[in-house]
Design an enzyme around this catalytic site. Structure first.
Site, PDB file in Angstrom:
ATOM      1  N   ASP A 183      -0.892   7.018   1.446  1.00 24.32           N
ATOM      2  CA  ASP A 183      -1.998   6.465   0.663  1.00 24.32           C
ATOM      3  C   ASP A 183      -3.332   6.591   1.396  1.00 24.32           C
ATOM      4  O   ASP A 183      -4.059   5.605   1.588  1.00 24.32           O
ATOM      5  CB  ASP A 183      -1.737   4.987   0.330  1.00 24.32           C
ATOM      6  CG  ASP A 183      -0.395   4.772  -0.359  1.00 24.32           C
ATOM      7  OD1 ASP A 183      -0.004   5.635  -1.157  1.00 24.32           O
ATOM      8  OD2 ASP A 183       0.251   3.745  -0.084  1.00 24.32           O
ATOM      9  N   GLU A 237      -2.701   5.198 -11.000  1.00 18.91           N
ATOM     10  CA  GLU A 237      -2.989   4.453  -9.776  1.00 18.91           C
ATOM     11  C   GLU A 237      -4.043   5.176  -8.952  1.00 18.91           C
ATOM     12  O   GLU A 237      -4.514   6.256  -9.315  1.00 18.91           O
ATOM     13  CB  GLU A 237      -1.703   4.290  -8.963  1.00 18.91           C
ATOM     14  CG  GLU A 237      -1.054   5.610  -8.567  1.00 18.91           C
ATOM     15  CD  GLU A 237       0.301   5.447  -7.924  1.00 18.91           C
ATOM     16  OE1 GLU A 237       0.865   4.340  -7.992  1.00 18.91           O
ATOM     17  OE2 GLU A 237       0.800   6.428  -7.351  1.00 18.91           O
TER      18      GLU A 237
END
Length: 516
Positions: free
Chosen positions: A18, A172
């Site tokens: 991420d 997302e």
């Protein structure tokens, strides 16, 4: 057009998922998710987008990072975003174990970072952007936007529904960017595995409406045979020379069908071209050719190499992490100068609460060794995904043992007597055909003496030994697939390090060497 210089991916190998990046002058800073590990949110620095060095952890004290004892594996800190605005660094992330977003700031990247300002809003993957009027916009998975006061943690407007991708599941990692006269919204969708993809839309206002790019998704490896898979959760950055780049996560699975990935989701780099006002990204490869004139300086480095800690400092290096907490009374660098002394806080690695100090496994093939004086304690070297998936090389009462925990099963695979005093424990991983193709007879199968050739190859073999003058005395070799995400589930990757489950033990040094 001829290919430009090349660089090696992943640029940050191992469990660094991420990614979010920002540039300040000629310096680049990158952060990643840390989940249930303390300290949280690793911070890395680079001058060329390729060679990264970890310089700290942003959430480095309990007041910033509350991880309750019942924090599950892959709980904790999800998907931080790092930005620089108005002379300050801003970090926003979600502590899913508390169900809250938090913002911390610092004037310098190495800190000190502030105490958190909390926002009680739904979803994960928060990101920040500022418009020309000074308004701060918070976006979250879903995808929604809020106008907020980041100093107070107050919502001033919203939620405002935004563009949520092309229809893939789990939209997302929404990031807003002001580029020329457009606001670009970068979104990942399709789930953070082999269906992962990156799509983009744009608008004249952060409030929308957003028009999707005609060639969405702009990046996906789904349905391909490329060795890098699950590409997504991306962030854009403009380099000093004006070129544009994407940092993103991906996985490198190993073995035959189905493949397994054990190192976790890693950070990759991809060049971005702009065509008719839209970003264009080529497939991500382990050796990536950059467009002419846009390759970062210092291209084609090897993956990060050997790491050694002789524990001569007064604080632990930023690479060391521990599950959920690291109480002051659980470790010391001064009780025995030049050694790291660990004190037991839990009686087993099978449950949360044990004393573990570990680093991320960053190469598929590597060798880890540690010199330990167990004294009267129970200590060793563990390679783990979580409390239900770990292999341990443990020494206690004159015996060294290899212990495996996979799901509900726990077994001692080997043991050997060792003399009192310090000894060197070793754990090595190597990728190869674990189960070479062979012909197995029915009689061999019935007798239980058949070779393993009737099964597909796993991701690697993990070897456990004790160092001796003539080389390692191997105690056991275990299948590494059981310490992979495909078996254990979750969002993390392997870590390897030292532990104590009874009394105390001292560690003279720790060495990590890539192999092959």
């Amino acid at each position: 057009m001829s290919a430009g210089p090349s660089y090696r991916n992943p640029v940050v190998p191992g469990f660094y998922p991420d990614p979010s990046v920002c540039r300040v002058g000629a310096d680049y800073y990158l952060v990643c998710s840390s989940f249930e590990y303390f300290p949280g949110v690793p911070l890395l620095h680079s001058r060329d987008l390729v060679n990264w060095r970890q310089i700290g952890n942003i959430l480095d004290r309990p007041g910033q990072l509350e991880l309750p004892p019942d924090t599950t594996s892959s709980g904790g800190i999800f998907a931080p975003t790092l930005r620089h605005h108005d002379g300050r660094f801003w970090l926003i992330t979600t502590n899913v174990s508390l169900g809250r977003h938090l913002i911390v700031t610092a004037s310098e990247p190495t800190g000190p970072w502030s105490e958190p300002v909390y926002l009680d809003l739904p979803h994960v993957d928060p990101s920040l952007a500022w418009d020309d009027d000074g308004n701060c916009w918070l976006t979250t998975s879903g995808v929604d936007a809020y106008r907020i006061d980041p100093e107070r943690g107050e919502v001033l407007e919203g939620p405002l529904p935004m563009w949520s991708g092309t229809g893939g599941q789990y939209p997302e990692a929404p990031h807003l960017y002001r580029i020329d006269d457009w606001w670009y919204l970068l979104v990942s969708e399709g789930g953070t595995h082999t269906g992962h993809a990156v799509s983009v839309a744009r608008s004249r206002s952060p409030r929308g409406p957003f028009t999707p790019a005609p060639a969405n998704p702009i990046l996906t490896h789904r349905g391909t045979d490329l060795p890098v898979q699950a590409t997504g959760h991306a962030d854009l950055v403009q380099a000093v020379d004006g070129s544009w780049w994407l940092v993103l996560l991906g996985i490198r699975a190993r073995g035959q069908w189905p493949p397994y990935h054990a190192l976790g989701r890693e950070t990759f780099l991809a060049p971005v071209r702009w065509v008719d006002g839209w970003p264009v990204v080529d497939p991500v490869r382990e050796l990536t050719a950059a467009p002419p004139g846009s390759a970062p300086a210092g291209a084609a480095p090897a993956a990060p190499g050997a790491y050694r800690d002789d524990f001569d400092a007064t604080v632990l290096a930023p690479e060391w992490i521990s599950p959920r907490h690291r109480p002051d009374g659980s470790w010391s660098l001064t009780a025995r100068p030049g050694w790291l002394t660990l004190y037991a806080t839990g009686a087993t690695l099978d449950r949360a609460g044990a004393t573990i100090v570990a680093v991320r496994q960053r190469h598929h093939d590597c060798r880890v060794s540690v010199r330990v004086d167990p004294g009267e304690g129970t200590a060793g070297l563990t390679i783990r995904i979580d409390e239900a998936h770990h292999y341990d090389l443990e020494v206690a009462a004159g015996t060294v043992r290899v212990i495996g925990r996979v799901g509900p099963f726990r077994q001692v695979f080997a043991s050997r007597a060792v003399p009192d005093g310090p000894l060197v424990l070793t754990v090595a991983t190597r990728t190869h055909d674990l189960y070479p193709p062979t012909v197995t007879s029915a009689a061999e199968l019935a007798a239980g003496t058949a070779p393993w050739g009737v099964r597909a190859a796993g991701c690697d073999m993990i070897t456990f030994g004790v160092a001796e003058p003539g080389g390692d005395a191997v105690l056991a070799e275990l299948d590494g697939r059981y310490l992979s995400t495909e078996v254990a589930a979750g969002f993390t990757g392997r870590v390897v390090g030292m532990y104590v489950t009874a009394g105390s033990a001292a560690f003279d040094w720790f060495a990590y060497h890539p192999a092959g």
